[in-house]
Design a protein around this motif. Sequence first.
Motif, PDB file in Angstrom:
ATOM      1  N   ASN A  65       0.833  -1.202   0.000  1.00 25.22           N
ATOM      2  CA  ASN A  65       0.000   0.000   0.000  1.00 25.22           C
ATOM      3  C   ASN A  65       0.872   1.258   0.000  1.00 25.22           C
ATOM      4  OD1 ASN A  65       0.654   0.778   2.721  1.00 25.22           O
ATOM      5  ND2 ASN A  65      -0.897  -0.635   3.478  1.00 25.22           N
ATOM      6  N   ILE A  66       0.231   2.405  -0.095  1.00 25.18           N
ATOM      7  CA  ILE A  66       0.947   3.682  -0.216  1.00 25.18           C
ATOM      8  C   ILE A  66       1.825   3.950   1.010  1.00 25.18           C
ATOM      9  CG2 ILE A  66      -0.998   5.046   0.636  1.00 25.18           C
ATOM     10  CD1 ILE A  66       1.512   6.098  -2.075  1.00 25.18           C
ATOM     11  N   LYS A  67       1.365   3.576   2.191  1.00 25.51           N
ATOM     12  CA  LYS A  67       2.172   3.775   3.399  1.00 25.51           C
ATOM     13  C   LYS A  67       3.465   2.969   3.314  1.00 25.51           C
ATOM     14  CE  LYS A  67       2.148   3.256   8.348  1.00 25.51           C
ATOM     15  NZ  LYS A  67       1.629   2.389   9.379  1.00 25.51           N
ATOM     16  N   ASP A  68       3.385   1.726   2.870  1.00 25.81           N
ATOM     17  CA  ASP A  68       4.581   0.887   2.708  1.00 25.81           C
ATOM     18  C   ASP A  68       5.553   1.493   1.689  1.00 25.81           C
ATOM     19  OD1 ASP A  68       3.522  -0.965   4.514  1.00 25.81           O
ATOM     20  OD2 ASP A  68       2.599  -2.155   2.914  1.00 25.81           O
ATOM     21  N   LEU A  69       5.018   2.039   0.599  1.00 24.20           N
ATOM     22  CA  LEU A  69       5.868   2.659  -0.420  1.00 24.20           C
ATOM     23  C   LEU A  69       6.594   3.885   0.125  1.00 24.20           C
ATOM     24  CD1 LEU A  69       3.511   2.416  -3.511  1.00 24.20           C
ATOM     25  CD2 LEU A  69       5.630   1.143  -3.142  1.00 24.20           C
ATOM     26  N   ILE A  70       5.902   4.692   0.937  1.00 24.28           N
ATOM     27  CA  ILE A  70       6.514   5.882   1.526  1.00 24.28           C
ATOM     28  C   ILE A  70       7.606   5.481   2.509  1.00 24.28           C
ATOM     29  CG2 ILE A  70       6.044   7.880   3.009  1.00 24.28           C
ATOM     30  CD1 ILE A  70       5.121   8.147   0.076  1.00 24.28           C
ATOM     31  N   ILE A  71       7.372   4.434   3.293  1.00 26.08           N
ATOM     32  CA  ILE A  71       8.398   3.935   4.218  1.00 26.08           C
ATOM     33  C   ILE A  71       9.606   3.434   3.439  1.00 26.08           C
ATOM     34  CG2 ILE A  71       8.921   2.109   5.879  1.00 26.08           C
ATOM     35  CD1 ILE A  71       6.010   2.459   6.904  1.00 26.08           C
ATOM     36  N   GLU A  72       9.356   2.710   2.352  1.00 25.80           N
ATOM     37  CA  GLU A  72      10.439   2.199   1.507  1.00 25.80           C
ATOM     38  C   GLU A  72      11.269   3.336   0.902  1.00 25.80           C
ATOM     39  OE1 GLU A  72      10.144  -0.046  -2.559  1.00 25.80           O
ATOM     40  OE2 GLU A  72       9.769  -1.469  -0.931  1.00 25.80           O
ATOM     41  N   TYR A 120      10.832   7.581   4.315  1.00 23.24           N
ATOM     42  CA  TYR A 120      10.028   8.459   5.167  1.00 23.24           C
ATOM     43  C   TYR A 120       9.397   7.635   6.288  1.00 23.24           C
ATOM     44  CZ  TYR A 120      10.550  11.812   1.398  1.00 23.24           C
ATOM     45  OH  TYR A 120      11.065  12.657   0.458  1.00 23.24           O
ATOM     46  N   GLN A 121       9.041   8.297   7.377  1.00 23.29           N
ATOM     47  CA  GLN A 121       8.399   7.643   8.506  1.00 23.29           C
ATOM     48  C   GLN A 121       7.040   8.296   8.761  1.00 23.29           C
ATOM     49  OE1 GLN A 121       9.488   4.883  10.078  1.00 23.29           O
ATOM     50  NE2 GLN A 121      11.098   4.888   8.543  1.00 23.29           N
ATOM     51  N   PRO A 122       5.990   7.849   8.086  1.00 22.40           N
ATOM     52  CA  PRO A 122       4.671   8.448   8.275  1.00 22.40           C
ATOM     53  C   PRO A 122       4.196   8.300   9.723  1.00 22.40           C
ATOM     54  CG  PRO A 122       4.622   6.802   6.526  1.00 22.40           C
ATOM     55  CD  PRO A 122       5.968   6.758   7.139  1.00 22.40           C
ATOM     56  N   GLN A 123       3.564   9.336  10.229  1.00 21.10           N
ATOM     57  CA  GLN A 123       3.026   9.351  11.582  1.00 21.10           C
ATOM     58  C   GLN A 123       1.501   9.297  11.515  1.00 21.10           C
ATOM     59  OE1 GLN A 123       5.258   9.415  14.230  1.00 21.10           O
ATOM     60  NE2 GLN A 123       6.709   9.215  12.549  1.00 21.10           N
ATOM     61  N   GLY A 124       0.896   8.587  12.461  1.00 22.41           N
ATOM     62  CA  GLY A 124      -0.559   8.532  12.523  1.00 22.41           C
ATOM     63  C   GLY A 124      -1.123   9.876  12.938  1.00 22.41           C
ATOM     64  N   LYS A 125      -2.164  10.306  12.291  1.00 26.58           N
ATOM     65  CA  LYS A 125      -2.792  11.574  12.616  1.00 26.58           C
ATOM     66  C   LYS A 125      -3.772  11.363  13.764  1.00 26.58           C
ATOM     67  CE  LYS A 125      -4.750  15.577  10.396  1.00 26.58           C
ATOM     68  NZ  LYS A 125      -5.243  16.157   9.173  1.00 26.58           N
ATOM     69  N   GLY A 145      -6.802  11.290  16.261  1.00 24.27           N
ATOM     70  CA  GLY A 145      -8.243  11.312  16.075  1.00 24.27           C
ATOM     71  C   GLY A 145      -8.751  10.576  14.854  1.00 24.27           C
ATOM     72  N   THR A 146      -7.877   9.884  14.132  1.00 31.33           N
ATOM     73  CA  THR A 146      -8.321   9.173  12.924  1.00 31.33           C
ATOM     74  C   THR A 146      -8.251   7.662  13.089  1.00 31.33           C
ATOM     75  OG1 THR A 146      -6.131   9.197  11.911  1.00 31.33           O
ATOM     76  CG2 THR A 146      -7.581  11.076  11.436  1.00 31.33           C
ATOM     77  N   HIS A 147      -7.988   7.193  14.282  1.00 31.66           N
ATOM     78  CA  HIS A 147      -7.895   5.753  14.563  1.00 31.66           C
ATOM     79  C   HIS A 147      -6.908   5.063  13.627  1.00 31.66           C
ATOM     80  CE1 HIS A 147     -11.233   6.280  17.273  1.00 31.66           C
ATOM     81  NE2 HIS A 147     -11.922   6.839  16.301  1.00 31.66           N
ATOM     82  N   SER A 148      -5.776   5.730  13.382  1.00 31.87           N
ATOM     83  CA  SER A 148      -4.684   5.212  12.553  1.00 31.87           C
ATOM     84  C   SER A 148      -5.098   4.916  11.117  1.00 31.87           C
ATOM     85  CB  SER A 148      -4.066   3.973  13.193  1.00 31.87           C
ATOM     86  OG  SER A 148      -3.520   4.302  14.436  1.00 31.87           O
ATOM     87  N   LYS A 149      -6.055   5.656  10.592  1.00 32.80           N
ATOM     88  CA  LYS A 149      -6.447   5.472   9.200  1.00 32.80           C
ATOM     89  C   LYS A 149      -5.931   6.591   8.317  1.00 32.80           C
ATOM     90  CE  LYS A 149     -10.350   2.609  10.184  1.00 32.80           C
ATOM     91  NZ  LYS A 149     -11.704   2.257   9.927  1.00 32.80           N
ATOM     92  N   GLU A 150      -5.325   7.618   8.920  1.00 31.99           N
ATOM     93  CA  GLU A 150      -4.747   8.725   8.175  1.00 31.99           C
ATOM     94  C   GLU A 150      -3.349   8.979   8.724  1.00 31.99           C
ATOM     95  OE1 GLU A 150      -7.166  12.176   6.979  1.00 31.99           O
ATOM     96  OE2 GLU A 150      -5.713  13.344   8.130  1.00 31.99           O
ATOM     97  N   PHE A 151      -2.402   9.160   7.816  1.00 30.68           N
ATOM     98  CA  PHE A 151      -1.011   9.374   8.206  1.00 30.68           C
ATOM     99  C   PHE A 151      -0.492  10.619   7.509  1.00 30.68           C
ATOM    100  CE2 PHE A 151      -1.975   4.948   8.630  1.00 30.68           C
ATOM    101  CZ  PHE A 151      -1.328   4.559   9.784  1.00 30.68           C
ATOM    102  N   GLU A 171       6.732  19.059   7.226  1.00 28.07           N
ATOM    103  CA  GLU A 171       6.692  17.903   8.117  1.00 28.07           C
ATOM    104  C   GLU A 171       5.408  17.100   7.969  1.00 28.07           C
ATOM    105  OE1 GLU A 171       8.931  16.757  10.496  1.00 28.07           O
ATOM    106  OE2 GLU A 171      10.344  18.095   9.500  1.00 28.07           O
ATOM    107  N   ASN A 172       4.305  17.783   7.730  1.00 32.34           N
ATOM    108  CA  ASN A 172       3.012  17.094   7.762  1.00 32.34           C
ATOM    109  C   ASN A 172       2.104  17.450   6.583  1.00 32.34           C
ATOM    110  OD1 ASN A 172       2.381  19.694   8.403  1.00 32.34           O
ATOM    111  ND2 ASN A 172       1.325  19.217  10.299  1.00 32.34           N
ATOM    112  N   ARG A 173       2.676  17.820   5.480  1.00 28.73           N
ATOM    113  CA  ARG A 173       1.864  18.252   4.337  1.00 28.73           C
ATOM    114  C   ARG A 173       1.395  17.100   3.460  1.00 28.73           C
ATOM    115  NH1 ARG A 173       5.674  22.031   1.085  1.00 28.73           N
ATOM    116  NH2 ARG A 173       5.650  22.964   3.101  1.00 28.73           N
ATOM    117  N   PHE A 174       2.048  15.955   3.522  1.00 31.60           N
ATOM    118  CA  PHE A 174       1.718  14.813   2.673  1.00 31.60           C
ATOM    119  C   PHE A 174       0.804  13.873   3.454  1.00 31.60           C
ATOM    120  CE2 PHE A 174       2.825  10.769   0.479  1.00 31.60           C
ATOM    121  CZ  PHE A 174       2.581  11.162  -0.821  1.00 31.60           C
ATOM    122  N   LEU A 175      -0.455  13.785   3.047  1.00 31.18           N
ATOM    123  CA  LEU A 175      -1.443  12.963   3.749  1.00 31.18           C
ATOM    124  C   LEU A 175      -1.601  11.622   3.048  1.00 31.18           C
ATOM    125  CD1 LEU A 175      -4.072  15.730   4.442  1.00 31.18           C
ATOM    126  CD2 LEU A 175      -2.315  14.871   5.976  1.00 31.18           C
TER     127      LEU A 175
END
Length: 68
Positions: A2-9, A12-17, A19-25, A36-40
Amino acid sequence: MNIKDLIIEAGYQPQGKAGTHSKEFYSPCPFCKDGENRFLIWPDQQNRDGEYKGGRFWCRVCDKSGDA
């Protein structure tokens, strides 16, 4: 993958936002390479056609968007 895995690869180290129950990073944008936090990232979201293609992303500054 998924997109999160690609960003980590990409190094980058995406952070959970909060109040979103870890569905938005968020992370710095890999396209405009700033901020720091512009890429959702929504790794579970379907594309506009209703198909799952690894989640969706959007940069609030350079306006790049798409799916994995």
